[in-house]
Design a protein around this motif. Structure first.
Motif, PDB file in Angstrom:
ATOM      1  N   LYS A 137       0.830  -1.210   0.000  1.00 25.07           N
ATOM      2  CA  LYS A 137       0.000   0.000   0.000  1.00 25.07           C
ATOM      3  C   LYS A 137       0.862   1.256   0.000  1.00 25.07           C
ATOM      4  N   MET A 138       1.920   1.256   0.817  1.00 20.06           N
ATOM      5  CA  MET A 138       2.793   2.423   0.881  1.00 20.06           C
ATOM      6  C   MET A 138       3.562   2.591  -0.431  1.00 20.06           C
ATOM      7  N   LYS A 140       1.242   4.133  -2.864  1.00 20.21           N
ATOM      8  CA  LYS A 140       1.054   5.555  -2.578  1.00 20.21           C
ATOM      9  C   LYS A 140       2.267   6.361  -3.023  1.00 20.21           C
ATOM     10  N   TYR A 198       1.821   9.393  -5.258  1.00 21.41           N
ATOM     11  CA  TYR A 198       1.909  10.707  -4.617  1.00 21.41           C
ATOM     12  C   TYR A 198       3.099  11.528  -5.082  1.00 21.41           C
ATOM     13  N   GLY A 242      -5.850   7.635  -2.138  1.00 23.36           N
ATOM     14  CA  GLY A 242      -5.694   8.602  -1.061  1.00 23.36           C
ATOM     15  C   GLY A 242      -6.744   8.483   0.027  1.00 23.36           C
ATOM     16  N   SER A 243      -6.415   9.056   1.174  1.00 26.02           N
ATOM     17  CA  SER A 243      -7.373   9.151   2.266  1.00 26.02           C
ATOM     18  C   SER A 243      -8.408  10.221   1.927  1.00 26.02           C
ATOM     19  N   GLU A 253      -8.976  12.949   3.460  1.00 23.25           N
ATOM     20  CA  GLU A 253      -8.356  14.278   3.567  1.00 23.25           C
ATOM     21  C   GLU A 253      -7.549  14.601   2.320  1.00 23.25           C
ATOM     22  N   SER A 254      -6.774  13.625   1.847  1.00 23.47           N
ATOM     23  CA  SER A 254      -5.950  13.856   0.663  1.00 23.47           C
ATOM     24  C   SER A 254      -6.810  14.043  -0.579  1.00 23.47           C
ATOM     25  N   ALA A 313      -0.959  17.274   2.814  1.00 24.88           N
ATOM     26  CA  ALA A 313      -1.763  16.067   2.988  1.00 24.88           C
ATOM     27  C   ALA A 313      -1.067  14.842   2.402  1.00 24.88           C
ATOM     28  N   LEU A 314      -0.498  14.986   1.226  1.00 24.97           N
ATOM     29  CA  LEU A 314       0.180  13.860   0.588  1.00 24.97           C
ATOM     30  C   LEU A 314       1.453  13.480   1.338  1.00 24.97           C
ATOM     31  N   ASP A 358       2.009  13.920   4.452  1.00 31.04           N
ATOM     32  CA  ASP A 358       1.604  13.336   5.731  1.00 31.04           C
ATOM     33  C   ASP A 358       1.308  11.847   5.561  1.00 31.04           C
ATOM     34  N   GLU A 359       0.598  11.490   4.499  1.00 29.24           N
ATOM     35  CA  GLU A 359       0.296  10.077   4.259  1.00 29.24           C
ATOM     36  C   GLU A 359       1.555   9.259   3.987  1.00 29.24           C
TER      37      GLU A 359
END
Length: 302
Positions: free
Chosen positions: A74-75, A78, A82, A127-128, A130-131, A254-255, A257-258
């Motif tokens: 998952k990371m 991202k 991202y 993304g979450s 928030e993102s 936001a990005l 932070d994730e």
């Protein structure tokens, strides 16, 4: 019943006849067998418990490994989305400045912008909330600014096309003027020119010189109009810059932070990005001021 009693009496007599040494061996063997059975039972129970414990540990490890593997995937996904998205934000905003130069092909600029928007939009897939919300607001701002600047680019292209047409006309007039001057020069080497022919050539030279003056003036006027169109473009860009910077900062934070790239420095990052945005705004304002001065000088000269 007598034969049963007789048989029991015979068995008793037979057992009584067995020596004590034999009975001792039998009893010892029984004790040994029972001890082995008890020991094996205990070992089997401990073995079963150990196997069960090992199985539970393996299950927990597999679950933990699966969770870590899923998290790693998952990371990685991202990061693959991202980081290009963050880069694409700067690519999209850079394309706005390129629109002000009419020598840059609009199709190339818009292609770069579309590719940048596509990279940014991929955040919606991984993304979450928030993102996704931050990136959505940024995309809306980018598209809005692109539309406004595209309208101003239209005016730039129209004036730039007229400027090029005027320049080509001046070039042709200069070439024609030079050709008639050569004809006039040749007439001087051929002897006394015929007045009618001389006057005709002289009139052509004068006419072409008038064309040069006329279209040069139009070319100069088109150049000033182009400057004004570019100035209007820069003003729209400057007006939209603060909100675009704010949206860009929010999305970038936001990005990051994730991705775990803030390290508790969110406030510092926001401040740094805001300062960079302010420097960009000042540079844009200075460019506008210089353009206004150049236009003012040109108008006073004319």
């Amino acid at each position: 019943m007598d034969w049963v009693a007789s048989g029991l009496d015979g068995l008793t007599s037979l057992l009584a006849a067995v020596p004590n040494v034999v009975w001792s061996g039998i009893v010892g063997s029984l004790i040994t067998v029972i001890g082995v059975l008890v020991t094996n039972f205990g070992l089997s129970r401990r073995h079963r418990e150990q196997l069960q414990h090992t199985a539970e540990e393996n299950a927990r490890k597999l679950t933990h490994d699966a969770s870590e593997s899923a998290l790693d995937r998952k990371m990685k996904l991202k990061r693959d989305v991202y980081i290009p998205a963050i880069e694409a934000v700067y690519s999209a905003t850079s394309s706005f400045g390129a629109l002000a130069d009419p020598s840059n092909l609009r199709s190339d600029i818009q292609q770069n912008f579309v590719e940048a928007v596509g990279s940014i939009s991929k955040v919606n897939a991984v993304g979450s909330l928030e993102s996704v919300a931050a990136v959505g607001a940024l995309l809306q701002r980018l598209l809005s600014v692109n539309l406004e600047l595209s309208v101003k680019r239209n005016a730039i292209e129209v004036v730039y096309g007229q400027l090029q047409a005027n320049a080509r006309t001046v070039t042709r007039a200069v070439e024609e003027h030079g050709r008639w001057v050569q004809v006039q020069t040749s007439m001087l080497f051929e002897g006394p020119p015929v007045p009618e022919k001389w006057n005709f050539v002289a009139n052509q030279i004068g006419f072409q010189q008038g064309q040069i003056n006329l279209w040069t003036a139009k070319q100069t006027a088109s150049s000033r109009e182009l400057q004004l169109a570019q100035l209007a473009f820069l003003r729209v860009m400057a007006k939209s810059q603060p909100k675009l910077t704010d949206a860009s900062i929010t999305a970038s934070v936001a990005l990051r932070d994730e991705l775990g790239m803030l390290d508790g420095s969110q406030g510092q990052l926001r401040q740094t990005l805001a300062e960079n945005g302010e420097l960009a705004r000042k540079a844009l304002e200075e460019a506008i001021a210089r353009a206004e001065q150049e236009i003012g000088k040109s108008e006073r000269w004319h």
